[in-house]
Design a protein around this motif. Structure first.
Motif, PDB file in Angstrom:
ATOM      1  N   THR A 194       0.810  -1.214   0.000  1.00 50.71           N
ATOM      2  CA  THR A 194       0.000   0.000   0.000  1.00 50.71           C
ATOM      3  C   THR A 194       0.845   1.267   0.000  1.00 50.71           C
ATOM      4  OG1 THR A 194      -0.107  -0.058   2.403  1.00 50.71           O
ATOM      5  CG2 THR A 194      -1.914  -1.114   1.186  1.00 50.71           C
ATOM      6  N   ARG A 195       2.164   1.119   0.002  1.00 53.42           N
ATOM      7  CA  ARG A 195       3.029   2.296  -0.042  1.00 53.42           C
ATOM      8  C   ARG A 195       2.941   2.933  -1.430  1.00 53.42           C
ATOM      9  NH1 ARG A 195       8.431  -0.612   1.381  1.00 53.42           N
ATOM     10  NH2 ARG A 195       7.385  -2.035  -0.020  1.00 53.42           N
ATOM     11  N   PRO A 196       3.010   4.258  -1.510  1.00 54.25           N
ATOM     12  CA  PRO A 196       2.978   4.892  -2.835  1.00 54.25           C
ATOM     13  C   PRO A 196       4.241   4.544  -3.620  1.00 54.25           C
ATOM     14  CG  PRO A 196       3.402   6.519  -1.123  1.00 54.25           C
ATOM     15  CD  PRO A 196       3.092   5.224  -0.428  1.00 54.25           C
ATOM     16  N   HIS A 197       4.068   4.270  -4.896  1.00 51.80           N
ATOM     17  CA  HIS A 197       5.203   3.919  -5.754  1.00 51.80           C
ATOM     18  C   HIS A 197       5.812   5.181  -6.334  1.00 51.80           C
ATOM     19  CE1 HIS A 197       7.724   1.798  -8.550  1.00 51.80           C
ATOM     20  NE2 HIS A 197       7.245   2.545  -9.527  1.00 51.80           N
TER      21      HIS A 197
END
Length: 72
Positions: A17-20
């Motif tokens: 769920t971390r932003p890429h």
């Protein structure tokens, strides 16, 4: 006990769920600001170095000549 009650609150979802944020690599050749799409590292402990297709130093002369002959 139902399966829902057992798994409620557990980390079963393995979706990242971390932003890429893409890494930005530019050619290491002095004065060249082209995208460095060709990376090379001598080992896992050495830092990765990046070059554009024109300045990539690890091609043979034959490979470099073949690439120049390709239509753009």
């Amino acid at each position: 006990m139902s399966r829902l009650a057992y798994t409620d609150g557990m980390a079963d979802d393995r979706t990242d769920t971390r932003p890429h944020t893409p890494d930005e690599h530019y050619c290491e050749q002095a004065g060249c600001n082209a995208w460095g799409g060709f990376g090379f590292a001598a080992s896992k402990s050495s830092p990765m170095r990046w070059w554009c297709h024109e300045h990539y130093p690890h091609w043979t002369d034959e490979e470099r000549a073949r690439r120049k002959a390709l239509p753009v």
